[in-house]
Write an enzyme that holds these catalytic residues in place. Structure first.
Site, PDB file in Angstrom:
ATOM      1  N   ARG A   5       0.779  -1.236   0.000  1.00  0.00           N
ATOM      2  CA  ARG A   5       0.000   0.000   0.000  1.00  0.00           C
ATOM      3  C   ARG A   5       0.815   1.293   0.000  1.00  0.00           C
ATOM      4  O   ARG A   5       0.250   2.372   0.099  1.00  0.00           O
ATOM      5  CB  ARG A   5      -1.005   0.033   1.165  1.00  0.00           C
ATOM      6  CG  ARG A   5      -2.007  -1.087   1.093  1.00  0.00           C
ATOM      7  CD  ARG A   5      -3.198  -0.857   1.952  1.00  0.00           C
ATOM      8  NE  ARG A   5      -2.934  -1.103   3.352  1.00  0.00           N
ATOM      9  CZ  ARG A   5      -3.889  -1.359   4.235  1.00  0.00           C
ATOM     10  NH1 ARG A   5      -5.150  -1.381   3.865  1.00  0.00           N
ATOM     11  NH2 ARG A   5      -3.602  -1.568   5.489  1.00  0.00           N
ATOM     12  N   ASP A   6       2.139   1.208  -0.105  1.00  0.00           N
ATOM     13  CA  ASP A   6       2.931   2.446  -0.165  1.00  0.00           C
ATOM     14  C   ASP A   6       4.211   2.237  -0.973  1.00  0.00           C
ATOM     15  O   ASP A   6       5.290   2.687  -0.589  1.00  0.00           O
ATOM     16  CB  ASP A   6       3.252   2.951   1.248  1.00  0.00           C
ATOM     17  CG  ASP A   6       3.574   4.441   1.274  1.00  0.00           C
ATOM     18  OD1 ASP A   6       3.161   5.164   0.342  1.00  0.00           O
ATOM     19  OD2 ASP A   6       4.235   4.887   2.218  1.00  0.00           O
ATOM     20  N   ILE A   7       4.084   1.562  -2.098  1.00  0.00           N
ATOM     21  CA  ILE A   7       5.249   1.354  -2.962  1.00  0.00           C
ATOM     22  C   ILE A   7       5.568   2.674  -3.667  1.00  0.00           C
ATOM     23  O   ILE A   7       4.697   3.294  -4.265  1.00  0.00           O
ATOM     24  CB  ILE A   7       5.001   0.225  -3.979  1.00  0.00           C
ATOM     25  CG1 ILE A   7       4.906  -1.104  -3.223  1.00  0.00           C
ATOM     26  CG2 ILE A   7       6.085   0.194  -5.045  1.00  0.00           C
ATOM     27  CD1 ILE A   7       4.609  -2.297  -4.073  1.00  0.00           C
TER      28      ILE A   7
END
Length: 171
Positions: A5-7
């Protein structure tokens, strides 16, 4: 069974032997064997978020595929799509227009363009899986590159972190 969810580039580290690691699993979601593999909470960094995450729809692994595409754009153009706008406007642009394409002047190969375009397909059900992307011609081509040679100049540049710290920050 984990959605990151935060690449983004800031969460990918390269060691001196050129191995790459994804970091910062602080907002990731791990699923157990018995749970449905989707979630609904809005999490991530605005410019890398997929439309379904912004809209609050149920989402799953394809949300990270979108972020891989946005990260590729970040590495190519120096910034992710819509970074010229404040986060709320960027959200609106992503939801309304999806992937805007590369910035003017960006020179990318047809294979890389195809890779990014596939990552940023608006409909998450139509985005390729990670396994499918690993067989993409762009990935197959870069797998053959010698990372030590490609990153030789970058790895030989010494960074003096003391020059990066403002003395006022220490006080």
């Amino acid at each position: 069974k984990t959605i990151h969810r935060d690449i983004k580039a800031a969460n990918i580290l390269m060691s001196s032997d050129c191995s790459l690691k994804v970091t910062d699993f602080g907002i990731s979601r791990k699923f157990n064997e018995n749970s449905k593999i989707f979630t609904k909470s809005m999490m991530g960094t605005p410019y890398w978020m997929a439309p379904e995450g912004i809209l609050g729809d149920n989402y799953s692994f394809p949300i990270d595929i979108w972020s891989v595409g946005a990260t590729a754009v970040e590495l190519i153009d120096g910034a992710p799509p819509y970074c010229e706008f404040p986060p709320t406007r960027a959200f609106n642009e992503i939801v309304a227009n999806g992937f805007p394409g590369f910035r003017n002047g960006s020179s990318v190969s047809d294979q890389l363009k195809d890779f990014v375009t596939k990552c940023m397909i608006y409909n998450p059900k139509k985005r390729p899986t990670a396994d499918q992307l690993l067989t993409h011609p762009f990935v197959r081509r870069i797998e053959k590159l010698n990372r030590q040679e490609v990153f030789k100049k970058l790895l030989s540049t010494e960074i003096n972190f003391n020059d990066l710290i403002d003395d006022e920050d220490i006080e």
